[in-house]
Design a protein around this motif. Structure first.
Motif, mmCIF file in Angstrom:
data_model
loop_
_atom_site.group_PDB
_atom_site.id
_atom_site.type_symbol
_atom_site.label_atom_id
_atom_site.label_comp_id
_atom_site.label_asym_id
_atom_site.label_seq_id
_atom_site.Cartn_x
_atom_site.Cartn_y
_atom_site.Cartn_z
ATOM 1 N N GLU A 1 30.558 -10.041 -57.423
ATOM 2 C CA GLU A 1 29.546 -11.089 -57.559
ATOM 3 C C GLU A 1 28.878 -11.090 -58.925
ATOM 4 N N ASN A 2 29.129 -10.060 -59.737
ATOM 5 C CA ASN A 2 28.544 -10.022 -61.079
ATOM 6 C C ASN A 2 29.316 -10.881 -62.078
ATOM 7 N N PHE A 3 30.529 -11.287 -61.708
ATOM 8 C CA PHE A 3 31.356 -12.071 -62.630
ATOM 9 C C PHE A 3 31.124 -13.566 -62.422
ATOM 10 N N PRO A 4 31.242 -14.380 -63.479
ATOM 11 C CA PRO A 4 31.291 -15.830 -63.272
ATOM 12 C C PRO A 4 32.502 -16.160 -62.400
ATOM 13 N N VAL A 5 32.312 -16.986 -61.383
ATOM 14 C CA VAL A 5 33.433 -17.274 -60.485
ATOM 15 C C VAL A 5 34.550 -17.961 -61.261
ATOM 16 N N LEU A 6 34.200 -18.998 -62.006
ATOM 17 C CA LEU A 6 35.152 -19.710 -62.855
ATOM 18 C C LEU A 6 35.102 -19.096 -64.240
ATOM 19 N N SER A 7 36.246 -18.630 -64.732
ATOM 20 C CA SER A 7 36.278 -18.009 -66.051
ATOM 21 C C SER A 7 35.675 -18.932 -67.103
ATOM 22 N N GLN A 8 34.868 -18.349 -67.982
ATOM 23 C CA GLN A 8 34.163 -19.131 -69.000
ATOM 24 C C GLN A 8 34.801 -19.021 -70.384
ATOM 25 N N VAL A 9 35.995 -18.436 -70.478
ATOM 26 C CA VAL A 9 36.637 -18.259 -71.792
ATOM 27 C C VAL A 9 37.247 -19.573 -72.267
ATOM 28 N N GLN A 10 37.578 -19.619 -73.554
ATOM 29 C CA GLN A 10 38.217 -20.775 -74.155
ATOM 30 C C GLN A 10 39.714 -20.524 -74.320
ATOM 31 N N PRO A 11 40.531 -21.578 -74.357
ATOM 32 C CA PRO A 11 41.984 -21.395 -74.531
ATOM 33 C C PRO A 11 42.301 -20.570 -75.779
ATOM 34 N N GLY A 12 43.224 -19.638 -75.620
ATOM 35 C CA GLY A 12 43.645 -18.795 -76.732
ATOM 36 C C GLY A 12 42.769 -17.583 -76.966
ATOM 37 N N SER B 1 28.109 -19.500 -61.390
ATOM 38 C CA SER B 1 27.625 -18.904 -60.147
ATOM 39 C C SER B 1 28.359 -19.414 -58.925
ATOM 40 N N VAL B 2 29.072 -20.530 -59.063
ATOM 41 C CA VAL B 2 29.800 -21.128 -57.955
ATOM 42 C C VAL B 2 30.941 -21.949 -58.541
ATOM 43 N N PHE B 3 32.025 -22.113 -57.788
ATOM 44 C CA PHE B 3 33.174 -22.887 -58.250
ATOM 45 C C PHE B 3 33.627 -23.805 -57.132
ATOM 46 N N ILE B 4 33.553 -25.127 -57.387
ATOM 47 C CA ILE B 4 34.055 -26.120 -56.453
ATOM 48 C C ILE B 4 35.018 -27.031 -57.193
ATOM 49 N N THR B 5 35.816 -27.802 -56.461
ATOM 50 C CA THR B 5 36.748 -28.740 -57.075
ATOM 51 C C THR B 5 36.566 -30.122 -56.452
ATOM 52 N N HIS B 6 37.408 -31.062 -56.854
ATOM 53 C CA HIS B 6 37.241 -32.450 -56.422
ATOM 54 C C HIS B 6 38.556 -33.036 -55.942
ATOM 55 N N THR B 7 38.476 -34.221 -55.376
ATOM 56 C CA THR B 7 39.644 -35.030 -55.062
ATOM 57 C C THR B 7 39.236 -36.491 -55.194
ATOM 58 N N VAL B 8 40.182 -37.387 -54.912
ATOM 59 C CA VAL B 8 39.892 -38.822 -54.909
ATOM 60 C C VAL B 8 40.363 -39.383 -53.577
ATOM 61 N N LEU B 9 39.459 -40.035 -52.865
ATOM 62 C CA LEU B 9 39.769 -40.687 -51.593
ATOM 63 C C LEU B 9 39.333 -42.141 -51.683
ATOM 64 N N SER B 10 40.263 -43.051 -51.408
ATOM 65 C CA SER B 10 39.978 -44.489 -51.474
ATOM 66 C C SER B 10 39.334 -44.863 -52.804
ATOM 67 N N GLY B 11 39.824 -44.253 -53.887
ATOM 68 C CA GLY B 11 39.318 -44.560 -55.220
ATOM 69 C C GLY B 11 37.990 -43.919 -55.553
ATOM 70 N N GLN B 12 37.458 -43.107 -54.659
ATOM 71 C CA GLN B 12 36.160 -42.477 -54.885
ATOM 72 C C GLN B 12 36.333 -41.015 -55.277
ATOM 73 N N PHE B 13 35.583 -40.604 -56.284
ATOM 74 C CA PHE B 13 35.580 -39.215 -56.745
ATOM 75 C C PHE B 13 34.741 -38.395 -55.761
ATOM 76 N N ILE B 14 35.385 -37.421 -55.121
ATOM 77 C CA ILE B 14 34.774 -36.673 -54.023
ATOM 78 C C ILE B 14 34.694 -35.188 -54.380
ATOM 79 N N LEU B 15 33.596 -34.556 -54.029
ATOM 80 C CA LEU B 15 33.450 -33.114 -54.205
ATOM 81 C C LEU B 15 33.954 -32.386 -52.965
#
Length: 449
Positions: free
Chosen positions: A25-36, A403-417
């Motif tokens: 739990e001490n780590f950022p859930v989603l890595s915060q590094v940059q490409p390369g 602190s948290v990592f969520i993603t999205h999708t698209v349903l009926s043209g709507q951007f959904i969390l």
């Protein structure tokens, strides 16, 4: 390494992994590094001489872990979970330690026979018909991914149909699935040499909760037959990626059976709630006829006498690991009831999150919660038009906290969390913390409009 060096190094590795889970739990859930980032931290060539394990583990801690997205974190709610467990980890260690290549029975009889037994256990736990057991016409085989599973059965279905209608009919074969089906199906069509224009993506909408309509499927099949095409494969889903929709299997199955269409069910998410990702098939002979190879150097008395299963004929690659050890240990160390309780807990936590969303009038749940995925979105004030941008900004703002990592999708043209509960360590306090972050970021965004 000799046995004592293995013992010493393995103990250090287990301690490292145990400490990782203790502090995850001490780590950022989603890595915060940059490409390369990593090439700046590591040398540009391998070392000429051995280095001590301590130096390697130090580099893992300081250089590798910052670039890891922590899928086992209790604050991970993205995509779908890739659950681990102590039992699974122990089975993985044993499998890696034995390191067999069990492509046929004779290469390690226990690897083949244990896989047959534990997948029969699984089929019985799922209350599948006897045809799906190894003692019937079918059986199970653990594939590496659901993508491999759909490819394997598509090849079997393709070849089974071509044996009836002739090989020249390949360009006329039609595949069916809903527009919510995983993209691995289209990839399987491409690898299988099928006409991509005949991979039908049948439209779904909110009227069926994004499940495939039997009427839509039946009409598509009738149109294709009238045009001289050959329907041969239907992929239905139990727990779609976007919203965990459940296609109506009994109704679709009746249509498929009447039209002689191979019926595949993708349950890579919702099926995993019933133990693990795998592939169970009703008629194993179709797989074997499509994927079997028998070069001279692999021939042996047991295989030639049809006394055993050779799993090389049930999959794409030749080689295969002793993966059934992992499933065997998980099922034994947790038991079916323990696994059911684990699944129920995730579903209950998702239902709790759904209640939290429903209590805040600024948010809306946009699809039925079937398992442990909640699809929702932030509603804009009356004078705002771009609701999709608002939710994109909310997603980015939440994930940038680490602190948290969520993603999205698209349903009926709507951007959904999407909020997918499933990490083994997730408790109600983690769900509460995630909801507070979502509310705080929503307040800030709405205040800036």
């Amino acid at each position: 390494m000799d046995s004592e060096q293995l013992r010493e190094h393995a103990h250090k590795m287990v301690d490292f992994i145990a400490d990782y889970y203790k502090t995850i739990e001490n780590f950022p859930v989603l890595s915060q590094v940059q490409p390369g980032y990593l090439e700046k931290l590591l040398p540009d060539s391998a070392p000429d001489y051995p280095e001590p394990l301590e130096h390697v583990l130090n580099d893992v801690q300081e250089k590798i872990l910052p670039g890891v997205t922590h899928w086992q974190s209790p604050n991970y709610y993205a995509y779908f979970p890739s659950n681990s467990s102590i039992a699974g980890f122990l089975g993985e260690m044993l499998s890696a330690g034995l390191n067999i290549v069990g492509f046929s029975w004779i290469t390690s009889p226990a690897a083949t026979e244990l896989e047959t037994i534990v997948l029969d256990w699984l089929a019985k736990a799922l209350e599948l018909p006897h045809d799906f057991l190894s003692t019937g016409q079918g059986g199970g085989v653990i594939q590496g991914t659901a993508s491999e599973a759909v490819l394997v059965v598509m090849l079997a279905a393709r070849d089974k149909m071509l044996r009836t209608v002739g090989k020249d009919a390949l360009p006329k074969l039609v595949t069916y699935a809903s527009d919510q089906t995983h993209s691995s199906l289209l990839k399987a069509c491409q690898i299988g040499g099928l006409n991509p224009e005949l991979c039908r993506s049948l439209k779904t909408d909110s009227s069926t909760n994004y499940a495939l309509s039997p009427d839509v499927f039946s009409e598509a099949v009738s149109r294709d037959i009238a045009c001289g095409l050959i329907p041969f494969f239907l992929c239905a889903t139990v727990g779609t990626t976007s919203s965990t929709a459940i296609d109506p299997l009994p109704e679709l199955g009746k249509i498929a059976k009447a039209r002689n269409i191979w019926f595949h069910v993708d349950a890579a998410y919702a099926g995993s709630a019933c133990l693990c990702p795998d592939e169970l098939i009703q008629d194993r002979s179709a797989l074997i006829q499509s994927l079997s190879t028998n070069p001279e150097y692999l021939k042996n008395k047991a295989s030639q006498g049809n006394m055993v299963i050779d799993y090389k004929d049930w999959q794409i690659p030749l080689g295969r690991r002793f993966r059934s050890l992992k499933l065997w240990m998980v099922m034994r160390l947790y038991g079916l009831e323990g696994l059911r309780n684990h699944t129920r807990n995730h579903i209950n936590l998702a239902a709790y999150f759904e209640e939290l969303v429903g209590q805040d009038p600024r948010f809306k749940v946009v699809a039925p919660r079937t398992f442990s995925l909640v699809c929702f979105r932030l509603l804009p004030p009356a004078n705002s038009e771009d609701i999709n941008k608002l939710n994109r900004d909310l997603l980015d703002s939440v994930n940038s906290t680490g602190s948290v990592f969520i993603t999205h999708t698209v349903l009926s043209g709507q951007f959904i969390l999407r909020f997918a509960v499933g990490a083994p360590l997730t408790e109600q306090r983690h769900v509460d913390a995630a909801w507070r972050i979502l509310q705080e970021k929503a307040t800030a965004l709405l205040g800036s409009l």
